[in-house]
Write a protein that holds these residues in place. Structure first.
Motif, PDB file in Angstrom:
ATOM      1  N   ARG D 126       0.854  -1.184   0.000  1.00  0.00           N
ATOM      2  CA  ARG D 126       0.000   0.000   0.000  1.00  0.00           C
ATOM      3  C   ARG D 126       0.898   1.246   0.000  1.00  0.00           C
ATOM      4  O   ARG D 126       2.068   1.182   0.398  1.00  0.00           O
ATOM      5  N   GLY D 127       0.360   2.383  -0.426  1.00  0.00           N
ATOM      6  CA  GLY D 127       1.137   3.618  -0.450  1.00  0.00           C
ATOM      7  C   GLY D 127       0.343   4.671  -1.183  1.00  0.00           C
ATOM      8  O   GLY D 127      -0.387   4.370  -2.122  1.00  0.00           O
ATOM      9  N   GLY D 128       0.499   5.917  -0.779  1.00  0.00           N
ATOM     10  CA  GLY D 128      -0.296   6.982  -1.380  1.00  0.00           C
ATOM     11  C   GLY D 128       0.528   7.808  -2.352  1.00  0.00           C
ATOM     12  O   GLY D 128       1.612   8.284  -2.003  1.00  0.00           O
ATOM     13  N   ALA D 129       0.037   7.963  -3.575  1.00  0.00           N
ATOM     14  CA  ALA D 129       0.692   8.822  -4.554  1.00  0.00           C
ATOM     15  C   ALA D 129      -0.093  10.123  -4.703  1.00  0.00           C
ATOM     16  O   ALA D 129       0.466  11.174  -5.008  1.00  0.00           O
ATOM     17  N   PHE D 130      -1.406  10.032  -4.465  1.00  0.00           N
ATOM     18  CA  PHE D 130      -2.276  11.214  -4.437  1.00  0.00           C
ATOM     19  C   PHE D 130      -2.858  11.270  -3.031  1.00  0.00           C
ATOM     20  O   PHE D 130      -3.603  10.386  -2.630  1.00  0.00           O
ATOM     21  N   LYS D 131      -2.500  12.300  -2.269  1.00  0.00           N
ATOM     22  CA  LYS D 131      -2.874  12.339  -0.857  1.00  0.00           C
ATOM     23  C   LYS D 131      -3.941  13.393  -0.607  1.00  0.00           C
ATOM     24  O   LYS D 131      -3.729  14.565  -0.904  1.00  0.00           O
ATOM     25  N   PRO D 132      -5.076  13.032  -0.046  1.00  0.00           N
ATOM     26  CA  PRO D 132      -6.063  14.046   0.329  1.00  0.00           C
ATOM     27  C   PRO D 132      -5.691  14.588   1.707  1.00  0.00           C
ATOM     28  O   PRO D 132      -5.808  13.886   2.695  1.00  0.00           O
ATOM     29  N   ARG D 133      -5.204  15.807   1.771  1.00  0.00           N
ATOM     30  CA  ARG D 133      -4.719  16.342   3.051  1.00  0.00           C
ATOM     31  C   ARG D 133      -5.579  17.504   3.539  1.00  0.00           C
ATOM     32  O   ARG D 133      -5.997  18.341   2.733  1.00  0.00           O
ATOM     33  N   THR D 134      -5.786  17.573   4.831  1.00  0.00           N
ATOM     34  CA  THR D 134      -6.650  18.598   5.434  1.00  0.00           C
ATOM     35  C   THR D 134      -6.231  20.008   5.038  1.00  0.00           C
ATOM     36  O   THR D 134      -7.069  20.862   4.774  1.00  0.00           O
ATOM     37  N   SER D 135      -4.925  20.261   4.998  1.00  0.00           N
ATOM     38  CA  SER D 135      -4.430  21.595   4.661  1.00  0.00           C
ATOM     39  C   SER D 135      -3.772  21.605   3.289  1.00  0.00           C
ATOM     40  O   SER D 135      -3.068  20.658   2.923  1.00  0.00           O
ATOM     41  N   PRO D 136      -3.966  22.681   2.538  1.00  0.00           N
ATOM     42  CA  PRO D 136      -3.313  22.756   1.217  1.00  0.00           C
ATOM     43  C   PRO D 136      -1.798  22.838   1.323  1.00  0.00           C
ATOM     44  O   PRO D 136      -1.094  22.659   0.332  1.00  0.00           O
ATOM     45  N   TYR D 137      -1.294  23.111   2.524  1.00  0.00           N
ATOM     46  CA  TYR D 137       0.152  23.254   2.689  1.00  0.00           C
ATOM     47  C   TYR D 137       0.826  21.937   3.079  1.00  0.00           C
ATOM     48  O   TYR D 137       2.037  21.887   3.211  1.00  0.00           O
ATOM     49  N   ASP D 138       0.047  20.883   3.306  1.00  0.00           N
ATOM     50  CA  ASP D 138       0.636  19.582   3.626  1.00  0.00           C
ATOM     51  C   ASP D 138       1.088  18.886   2.336  1.00  0.00           C
ATOM     52  O   ASP D 138       0.580  19.163   1.253  1.00  0.00           O
ATOM     53  N   PHE D 139       1.995  17.945   2.483  1.00  0.00           N
ATOM     54  CA  PHE D 139       2.533  17.164   1.369  1.00  0.00           C
ATOM     55  C   PHE D 139       1.406  16.463   0.598  1.00  0.00           C
ATOM     56  O   PHE D 139       0.608  15.746   1.166  1.00  0.00           O
ATOM     57  N   GLN D 140       1.337  16.682  -0.723  1.00  0.00           N
ATOM     58  CA  GLN D 140       0.193  16.203  -1.491  1.00  0.00           C
ATOM     59  C   GLN D 140       0.490  14.940  -2.325  1.00  0.00           C
ATOM     60  O   GLN D 140      -0.360  14.493  -3.095  1.00  0.00           O
ATOM     61  N   GLY D 141       1.679  14.412  -2.203  1.00  0.00           N
ATOM     62  CA  GLY D 141       1.971  13.161  -2.910  1.00  0.00           C
ATOM     63  C   GLY D 141       2.788  13.361  -4.176  1.00  0.00           C
ATOM     64  O   GLY D 141       2.866  14.447  -4.728  1.00  0.00           O
ATOM     65  N   LEU D 142       3.391  12.266  -4.643  1.00  0.00           N
ATOM     66  CA  LEU D 142       4.291  12.324  -5.802  1.00  0.00           C
ATOM     67  C   LEU D 142       3.586  12.067  -7.135  1.00  0.00           C
ATOM     68  O   LEU D 142       4.226  12.034  -8.185  1.00  0.00           O
ATOM     69  N   ALA D 143       2.292  11.830  -7.107  1.00  0.00           N
ATOM     70  CA  ALA D 143       1.500  11.601  -8.318  1.00  0.00           C
ATOM     71  C   ALA D 143       2.076  10.447  -9.155  1.00  0.00           C
ATOM     72  O   ALA D 143       2.485   9.437  -8.578  1.00  0.00           O
ATOM     73  N   GLU D 144       2.121  10.592 -10.490  1.00  0.00           N
ATOM     74  CA  GLU D 144       2.489   9.454 -11.327  1.00  0.00           C
ATOM     75  C   GLU D 144       3.865   8.880 -10.979  1.00  0.00           C
ATOM     76  O   GLU D 144       4.066   7.658 -11.038  1.00  0.00           O
ATOM     77  N   ASP D 145       4.799   9.731 -10.596  1.00  0.00           N
ATOM     78  CA  ASP D 145       6.104   9.202 -10.179  1.00  0.00           C
ATOM     79  C   ASP D 145       5.940   8.194  -9.051  1.00  0.00           C
ATOM     80  O   ASP D 145       6.605   7.156  -8.999  1.00  0.00           O
ATOM     81  N   GLY D 146       5.071   8.515  -8.130  1.00  0.00           N
ATOM     82  CA  GLY D 146       4.819   7.612  -7.009  1.00  0.00           C
ATOM     83  C   GLY D 146       4.212   6.304  -7.472  1.00  0.00           C
ATOM     84  O   GLY D 146       4.572   5.219  -6.985  1.00  0.00           O
ATOM     85  N   LEU D 147       3.289   6.391  -8.408  1.00  0.00           N
ATOM     86  CA  LEU D 147       2.658   5.170  -8.931  1.00  0.00           C
ATOM     87  C   LEU D 147       3.684   4.244  -9.566  1.00  0.00           C
ATOM     88  O   LEU D 147       3.689   3.030  -9.352  1.00  0.00           O
ATOM     89  N   LYS D 148       4.572   4.851 -10.353  1.00  0.00           N
ATOM     90  CA  LYS D 148       5.618   4.049 -11.013  1.00  0.00           C
ATOM     91  C   LYS D 148       6.494   3.327  -9.997  1.00  0.00           C
ATOM     92  O   LYS D 148       6.800   2.142 -10.128  1.00  0.00           O
ATOM     93  N   MET D 149       6.890   4.085  -8.981  1.00  0.00           N
ATOM     94  CA  MET D 149       7.741   3.468  -7.953  1.00  0.00           C
ATOM     95  C   MET D 149       7.028   2.305  -7.273  1.00  0.00           C
ATOM     96  O   MET D 149       7.616   1.261  -7.006  1.00  0.00           O
ATOM     97  N   MET D 150       5.749   2.494  -6.987  1.00  0.00           N
ATOM     98  CA  MET D 150       4.999   1.436  -6.305  1.00  0.00           C
ATOM     99  C   MET D 150       4.962   0.168  -7.142  1.00  0.00           C
ATOM    100  O   MET D 150       5.178  -0.930  -6.648  1.00  0.00           O
ATOM    101  N   ARG D 151       4.645   0.356  -8.428  1.00  0.00           N
ATOM    102  CA  ARG D 151       4.521  -0.801  -9.309  1.00  0.00           C
ATOM    103  C   ARG D 151       5.848  -1.563  -9.368  1.00  0.00           C
ATOM    104  O   ARG D 151       5.881  -2.802  -9.293  1.00  0.00           O
ATOM    105  N   LYS D 152       6.916  -0.778  -9.465  1.00  0.00           N
ATOM    106  CA  LYS D 152       8.242  -1.385  -9.590  1.00  0.00           C
ATOM    107  C   LYS D 152       8.600  -2.173  -8.324  1.00  0.00           C
ATOM    108  O   LYS D 152       9.013  -3.337  -8.391  1.00  0.00           O
ATOM    109  N   SER D 153       8.434  -1.523  -7.194  1.00  0.00           N
ATOM    110  CA  SER D 153       8.755  -2.203  -5.928  1.00  0.00           C
ATOM    111  C   SER D 153       7.864  -3.419  -5.724  1.00  0.00           C
ATOM    112  O   SER D 153       8.335  -4.475  -5.272  1.00  0.00           O
TER     113      SER D 153
END
Lengths: 337, 337, 337, 337
Positions: D126-153
């Motif tokens: 499991r792992g989040g690439a698109f993160k729904p965060r309470t504040s717009p200033y929190d880390f929002q995720g790596l998007a497609e880069d994150g997805l690629k890494m997940m698939r690879k790992s």
């Protein structure tokens, strides 16, 4: 206590806050951040508890840092407490099961229930003689007659007696028949009764209030222990949420929380906690797996004709089957029933 | 009561359900829909209240149709009740304001508060002599000394006295000094105390429990009224929710709900209801606009040095200003303060 | 952030905590009390937001001190914001009323409603063309046909249009017909849609989530404002509690809270907030008395045949009567409708 | 639907109610009790769902009898559904564990986590690439880069990929990398996204909303299934209550409830459900004992430097130990991990 100042607070505002804290015999620790100044308050816990700062100019908010309870806190008493109820130990290796009808109705009802639950491995007979009911027109219990029946049935089958107390004036009366006083959810903050129970030595089973935080619950326990009676067992019985499918929401994380925050034993009531007999088995298994020290379960020879809470009561047969399942979970947990 | 059968229920299941209802001296009304059969139960309310059907085979769920309270219900008593507290009428045209400190601390504190609130138009002096506190280490009140001070200050400035009772054994003691018993949120379901208050005639202010439904609250009032004392005033004081900015969530829709469901008067406590003195003015205005019959507000000569709840107390000056605003809202509502 | 150490924390534990804070480019402020050591963290807000300390040995808990939202905070923008919706100003002296049916059903329905609400003094026609419904089998709205009808009816009677958006892909479509986008409770944390609404300039009415804290709600508003659109109006519409008599619990203290914490205008929805048409009048009066800037009310020509939410809709006649009452309350508040 | 008439309802009131029901093409069943008349409504479910009766004179209240969901109901589909996620079966004999970091941060982080969790017996990364965060200033995720890494790992260590979708426009993008779509709590009623997920065949993990009732949750699942995709797995992740010690209140009775009401598989998220890593072990054990079909657990190589939710993440070592405990509980339940 931490006093958070507004970004707009002036030096004068901050000075006045500091002056007031010092006037109250307390010390301060000042921390200036980029936007916000924070005044930490140091010193005597009681003095801090009574400090009122929110109405001063420039104060954004105050944050309480430490809990008020002390004797029940694991911070000051790291070892688990084991409560001995006339020879039955709660909080040790054994998982103790208390079972019986919601309300005491008749000798026959009690004997049938007591025989069955004793045979299945329960150590306590539970049953209500004084019932706190939402409506004045609901069955209110058999009072002393009910207590006598419980004692008799319990003795016949080698069980201890746990029953609810709803009035501090009944301590002697109930104490003459029961081994363990149960304080119900509605009375968790009946502080007069807690104080009275703290002045005697018979153990007390303290149920969590319908919407009590874990902190309030432990403070309620502190009332009893600080009075001089350290024989307190906590009981999670479900909290009030917006969900309506279950009668309450059984909060099993409270078991883990209490084990972290306190040294007192904790048992779980899956019958009131769910209000549905179908859920008693899975929630009992889960409670043991979560680390509780015991269970209190409603068992009625004829649930469909019970005078109260039949919907959440098990038949003796079903209870016997569940106990078999619970034994296996207990074993995995390195404990026994 | 409505018994909803599962789509999978057999004719035999339904017959057994019907048979059981009839054995209990009740009648049935059968309704067969496309998927679901519904068994309506007709007859004596008490018998229905004690009927347990959920554990029968084929039963999906049961739904209770009618409320258990009766004497406090507007269905059976359409006219508004006006409670007369030693000459001050609550529930009529006047909006009655009760004000004073959270805890009684000293004669001087009380006199200053009483003089100010009387001058501003309050009719009652409020103040706690017996305090139900979350922690045993918090200030617990001055007991009888506090009661004496309240009576003296109130008499000096022409006010009535309202104060909290936390123990049924104190009815005579508190009754000797106070005009109106206050039952706090934590004791709303202290049924022994409610029964005792029902057996005497002094009026009772019944606060809503921390997480009590309106139905439970009215059932609690029914305990007092069914005991013989119909002088009950309800008080909305905020309910427990997940919100943490306010101490509680003041539920002003409860005012409208109570006016619809019951004939009893209802007042509002914006001080405990919000826990923030800044919110007392807007919530007091809103409460009157919602249709309440009175307010109970914390006023302390020096909130910043109060022994309890200073954060939600007003200064006498601020209280005076708010009363001016409230008069105007009351007027629009066709009422007066 | 404040890091509270356990009483049992060693010097080494504390040193490691301090070292980690410093490694993250942050500064500390150390405060040693009798029992507890507290480590205050000072520095960049974003760095602090991402600091994870709870799993370090000796840490009891961490407490966040400051809110994450900034642009919507009154601390950094003390003056009230007035949002101009095509000439109608919200947040100023006027109290703006939006009214109309829950769902758009037909031209005739809308025209009847629009004429009546305009005559009574409403400035906006409300109505749903895209409905977020709990069940897929409930009426889902007329989509673009509904939008067209709304625009036509509104123009005929000099009203603005407010309608719900449930899909970020509909911004252009809805924007072509509506003057004000409504984000419903279920989408308050649909961050993708909030971001998209922040990249355009049409004003947004942001309803509070079903169980959103005030802090989360303001953070949701921050998503829109930080994207570049400062035209945000908040709408309290009731929160989820355990109470079942009302559909939701309308939290009017949120009005006062928002006025304290933020500069954004806030309106109230007493129809969804209570779910009972009988409560719309008292709760509307109370909302204005609490200080809100407007109301959004369901009005349907024939509530008993509405396709959704008829139970909480008013007839045009009843709405007209309520508006008269509201005018008087508004006047007392120094405002006008 | 049951229409409960007021005791004061006249014959004319009742006749009008009956007439309206019949005009809507529905049938009635009349039941006259001592005080109350009840009108049962019989007929087409959809017609009943849209019937509005509360505003008619003499009506006390209406009670909905049947749930609106159908395809996900056990009443209409008694056998358990087993969802096959690319060869891994969820809802059968095996208990499936999904584990990994809250947010995808780097390849190294993921590889370390993936290797460890695979070795310990997890079947999904499991792992989040698109993160729904309470504040717009929190880390929002790596998007497609994150997805690629997940698939690879995941591929490297023989794991499936589960990751959150927060925007219906991302179905193709995420679908290209993930085996299982996760719908988060904040999007449980993002009906547009649910509809879109119903139109494709990749399995969906539907988390319970922050304050969703079980009924609303099953209705949300019905959106997906009625669209044509029956591969839905439910996930209990804690609900919002007044308790503040835990981040949410993990409702394990929901496991038993879902098993009774629906045929869909259900897994549990003890990490978000409690927000405290110390509670993950006891709550995981309890979840399996309650009868869940799987777990989703946060594991991070270095929780103390995680970009999100480190406070609730386990180290790989701790995770391995917990898996050993879980295996034993699973075995007692007649299942295996």
């Amino acid at each position: 206590m931490i006093i958070v100042m507004k970004p707009s607070a002036t030096k004068e505002d901050i000075d006045k806050v500091i002056a007031k804290v010092k006037q109250n015999g307390l010390d301060i620790n000042l921390s200036k951040g980029a936007e916000t100044t924070i005044v930490g308050v140091i010193g005597n816990k009681k003095k801090i508890a009574n400090l009122q700062m929110n109405m001063m100019r420039g104060v954004e908010k105050t944050v309480r840092i430490t809990e008020k309870y002390k004797l029940v806190s694991r911070n000051f008493h790291p070892e688990d407490t084991v409560v001995d109820v006339d020879g039955v130990k709660i909080g040790g290796k054994d998982i103790v099961v208390m079972a019986g009808p919601c309300s005491v109705e008749s000798e026959k009802q009690l004997d049938t229930a007591a025989e069955a639950v004793a045979k299945a491995g329960a150590k306590f007979l539970r049953g209500g003689a004084f019932k706190p009911r939402t409506s004045p027109y609901d069955f209110q219990g058999l009072a002393e007659d009910g207590l006598k029946m419980m004692r008799k049935s319990a003795d016949k089958f080698g069980l201890k007696v746990v029953t609810e107390i709803v009035d501090k004036d009944d301590i002697d009366l109930i104490g003459a028949y029961a081994d363990l006083f149960q304080v119900g959810a509605r009375n968790m903050q009946n502080f007069q009764m807690l104080k009275a129970l703290g002045k005697q030595q018979k153990p007390v089973l303290l149920k969590r209030g319908l919407s009590a935080t874990i902190s309030e619950w432990l403070n309620a326990a502190e009332y009893i222990v600080s009075g001089g009676n350290s024989n307190v067992i906590l009981c999670e019985r479900g909290i009030r949420t917006y969900e309506t499918f279950t009668r309450n929401t059984l909060d099993l994380s409270a078991v883990a929380a209490v084990k972290e925050l306190s040294h007192l034993p904790i048992i779980v009531d899956p019958s009131h906690g769910t209000g549905r007999w179908q859920m008693v088995a899975p929630m009992s298994r889960a409670a043991i797996a979560a680390g509780c020290d015991g269970l209190i379960i409603e068992v009625h020879p004829h649930p469909e004709s019970a005078l109260s809470d039949g919907d959440q009561s098990l038949t003796p047969k079903k209870f016997g089957q569940i106990m078999e399942e619970l034994r296996k979970i207990a074993e995995v947990m390195g404990r026994k029933i």
